[in-house]
Write a protein that holds these residues in place. Structure first.
Motif, PDB file in Angstrom:
ATOM      1  N   PRO A  67     -28.547 -36.772  25.644  1.00  0.00           N
ATOM      2  CA  PRO A  67     -27.117 -36.459  25.709  1.00  0.00           C
ATOM      3  C   PRO A  67     -26.846 -35.374  26.736  1.00  0.00           C
ATOM      4  N   SER A  68     -25.714 -35.465  27.409  1.00  0.00           N
ATOM      5  CA  SER A  68     -25.339 -34.425  28.363  1.00  0.00           C
ATOM      6  C   SER A  68     -24.736 -33.222  27.648  1.00  0.00           C
ATOM      7  N   GLU A  69     -24.260 -33.433  26.411  1.00  0.00           N
ATOM      8  CA  GLU A  69     -23.707 -32.320  25.635  1.00  0.00           C
ATOM      9  C   GLU A  69     -23.744 -32.674  24.150  1.00  0.00           C
ATOM     10  N   ILE A  70     -24.032 -31.682  23.335  1.00  0.00           N
ATOM     11  CA  ILE A  70     -23.915 -31.780  21.882  1.00  0.00           C
ATOM     12  C   ILE A  70     -23.088 -30.575  21.470  1.00  0.00           C
ATOM     13  N   LYS A  71     -21.961 -30.837  20.838  1.00  0.00           N
ATOM     14  CA  LYS A  71     -21.050 -29.744  20.531  1.00  0.00           C
ATOM     15  C   LYS A  71     -20.433 -29.951  19.152  1.00  0.00           C
ATOM     16  N   GLU A  72     -20.239 -28.861  18.436  1.00  0.00           N
ATOM     17  CA  GLU A  72     -19.532 -28.934  17.166  1.00  0.00           C
ATOM     18  C   GLU A  72     -18.039 -28.818  17.441  1.00  0.00           C
ATOM     19  N   VAL A  73     -17.274 -29.707  16.841  1.00  0.00           N
ATOM     20  CA  VAL A  73     -15.820 -29.689  16.988  1.00  0.00           C
ATOM     21  C   VAL A  73     -15.194 -29.728  15.594  1.00  0.00           C
ATOM     22  N   ILE A  74     -14.004 -29.228  15.496  1.00  0.00           N
ATOM     23  CA  ILE A  74     -13.268 -29.283  14.237  1.00  0.00           C
ATOM     24  C   ILE A  74     -12.089 -30.231  14.422  1.00  0.00           C
ATOM     25  N   ILE A  75     -12.023 -31.222  13.572  1.00  0.00           N
ATOM     26  CA  ILE A  75     -10.888 -32.140  13.611  1.00  0.00           C
ATOM     27  C   ILE A  75      -9.705 -31.391  12.989  1.00  0.00           C
ATOM     28  N   PRO A  76      -8.609 -31.270  13.716  1.00  0.00           N
ATOM     29  CA  PRO A  76      -7.491 -30.448  13.217  1.00  0.00           C
ATOM     30  C   PRO A  76      -6.936 -30.955  11.891  1.00  0.00           C
ATOM     31  N   GLU A  77      -6.448 -30.040  11.094  1.00  0.00           N
ATOM     32  CA  GLU A  77      -5.827 -30.426   9.820  1.00  0.00           C
ATOM     33  C   GLU A  77      -4.504 -31.129  10.051  1.00  0.00           C
ATOM     34  N   GLU A  78      -3.758 -30.654  11.068  1.00  0.00           N
ATOM     35  CA  GLU A  78      -2.510 -31.323  11.436  1.00  0.00           C
ATOM     36  C   GLU A  78      -2.627 -31.781  12.887  1.00  0.00           C
ATOM     37  N   PHE A  79      -2.295 -33.036  13.128  1.00  0.00           N
ATOM     38  CA  PHE A  79      -2.429 -33.606  14.463  1.00  0.00           C
ATOM     39  C   PHE A  79      -1.173 -33.342  15.281  1.00  0.00           C
ATOM     40  N   ASP A  80      -1.375 -32.856  16.525  1.00  0.00           N
ATOM     41  CA  ASP A  80      -0.271 -32.763  17.471  1.00  0.00           C
ATOM     42  C   ASP A  80      -0.135 -34.113  18.171  1.00  0.00           C
ATOM     43  N   ASP A  81       0.722 -34.193  19.179  1.00  0.00           N
ATOM     44  CA  ASP A  81       0.942 -35.463  19.876  1.00  0.00           C
ATOM     45  C   ASP A  81      -0.330 -35.983  20.535  1.00  0.00           C
ATOM     46  N   VAL A  82      -1.107 -35.080  21.117  1.00  0.00           N
ATOM     47  CA  VAL A  82      -2.338 -35.485  21.801  1.00  0.00           C
ATOM     48  C   VAL A  82      -3.326 -36.072  20.802  1.00  0.00           C
ATOM     49  N   TYR A  83      -3.541 -35.383  19.688  1.00  0.00           N
ATOM     50  CA  TYR A  83      -4.504 -35.869  18.698  1.00  0.00           C
ATOM     51  C   TYR A  83      -3.990 -37.120  17.989  1.00  0.00           C
ATOM     52  N   THR A  84      -2.679 -37.249  17.833  1.00  0.00           N
ATOM     53  CA  THR A  84      -2.112 -38.464  17.256  1.00  0.00           C
ATOM     54  C   THR A  84      -2.404 -39.656  18.167  1.00  0.00           C
ATOM     55  N   ALA A  85      -2.231 -39.467  19.478  1.00  0.00           N
ATOM     56  CA  ALA A  85      -2.542 -40.536  20.438  1.00  0.00           C
ATOM     57  C   ALA A  85      -4.031 -40.850  20.425  1.00  0.00           C
ATOM     58  N   TYR A  86      -4.859 -39.808  20.342  1.00  0.00           N
ATOM     59  CA  TYR A  86      -6.314 -40.018  20.282  1.00  0.00           C
ATOM     60  C   TYR A  86      -6.681 -40.791  19.012  1.00  0.00           C
ATOM     61  N   ASN A  87      -6.031 -40.470  17.918  1.00  0.00           N
ATOM     62  CA  ASN A  87      -6.330 -41.177  16.677  1.00  0.00           C
ATOM     63  C   ASN A  87      -5.897 -42.634  16.740  1.00  0.00           C
ATOM     64  N   GLU A  88      -4.887 -42.940  17.547  1.00  0.00           N
ATOM     65  CA  GLU A  88      -4.502 -44.345  17.730  1.00  0.00           C
ATOM     66  C   GLU A  88      -5.643 -45.133  18.387  1.00  0.00           C
ATOM     67  N   ILE A  89      -6.347 -44.507  19.310  1.00  0.00           N
ATOM     68  CA  ILE A  89      -7.534 -45.144  19.898  1.00  0.00           C
ATOM     69  C   ILE A  89      -8.551 -45.403  18.790  1.00  0.00           C
ATOM     70  N   GLN A  90      -8.733 -44.406  17.922  1.00  0.00           N
ATOM     71  CA  GLN A  90      -9.706 -44.550  16.841  1.00  0.00           C
ATOM     72  C   GLN A  90      -9.299 -45.663  15.882  1.00  0.00           C
ATOM     73  N   ARG A  91      -8.047 -45.689  15.529  1.00  0.00           N
ATOM     74  CA  ARG A  91      -7.577 -46.705  14.587  1.00  0.00           C
ATOM     75  C   ARG A  91      -7.711 -48.104  15.177  1.00  0.00           C
ATOM     76  N   SER A  92      -7.515 -48.231  16.480  1.00  0.00           N
ATOM     77  CA  SER A  92      -7.629 -49.546  17.119  1.00  0.00           C
ATOM     78  C   SER A  92      -9.057 -50.073  17.091  1.00  0.00           C
ATOM     79  N   GLN A  93     -10.034 -49.170  16.852  1.00  0.00           N
ATOM     80  CA  GLN A  93     -11.419 -49.621  16.799  1.00  0.00           C
ATOM     81  C   GLN A  93     -12.034 -49.466  15.396  1.00  0.00           C
ATOM     82  N   GLY A  94     -11.167 -49.334  14.396  1.00  0.00           N
ATOM     83  CA  GLY A  94     -11.639 -49.348  13.017  1.00  0.00           C
ATOM     84  C   GLY A  94     -11.972 -47.992  12.415  1.00  0.00           C
ATOM     85  N   PHE A  95     -11.622 -46.910  13.083  1.00  0.00           N
ATOM     86  CA  PHE A  95     -11.837 -45.567  12.558  1.00  0.00           C
ATOM     87  C   PHE A  95     -10.485 -44.923  12.299  1.00  0.00           C
TER      88      PHE A  95
END
Length: 159
Positions: A67-95
């Motif tokens: 891997p070029s990077e391994i990083k710990e991230v926190i998924i926000p408790e409340e999604f802003d517009d950017v994370y909502t759009a990112y989650n749409e990508i996730q939902r389109s692939q079953g996540f």
């Protein structure tokens, strides 16, 4: 000499108990197997390097071994517009990342070697978001200034 007779009622009970045990064991085995796959029959286990490579390769991607990077991230408790759009990508692939709001995830980033039109540029990454050894989301993206981002499917990368 000792003789023991079995009534038909006892044989029926024995077969019924054996059938119930077989059913319970079968359901247990099937439920453990379903933890390894999502509803779309894609591998989601990512505890080990081999499992992450298998997950990535099921979509047809070839990546650098390390891997070029391994990083710990926190998924926000409340999604802003950017994370909502990112989650749409996730939902389109079953996540769905809303299930993991507020949780810590490990992001594994690998360099993709076979993205159509970008084979020798080392600017395409695949990111896996992993919680408790399971892929819960991720993306394929370009790190160039005018980059792009889409789900894991290689069809999204066809030009």
């Amino acid at each position: 000499m000792f003789v023991y007779s079995v009534k038909t009622k006892h044989i029926k009970v024995i077969f019924l108990v054996a059938f119930v045990l077989f059913t319970v064991i079968s359901l247990f085995i099937l439920s453990n197997e379903s933890e390894q796959t999502s509803s779309d029959n894609m591998l989601v286990s990512a505890e080990t390097h081999k499992e992450r490579m298998n997950f990535i390769s099921q979509y047809g991607w070839q990546v650098e071994e390390e891997p070029s990077e391994i990083k710990e991230v926190i998924i926000p408790e409340e999604f802003d517009d950017v994370y909502t759009a990112y989650n749409e990508i996730q939902r389109s692939q079953g996540f769905d990342l809303t299930e993991y709001a507020g949780e810590r995830a490990k992001r594994w980033t690998y360099t993709v070697k076979n993205y159509e039109g970008y084979e020798n540029r080392n600017c395409i990454n695949i990111n896996l978001l992993v919680i408790d050894g399971r892929v819960v989301g991720g993306d394929v993206c370009s790190v160039e200034l005018d980059g792009f981002m889409h789900g894991f499917s290689m069809q999204n990368g066809k030009t």
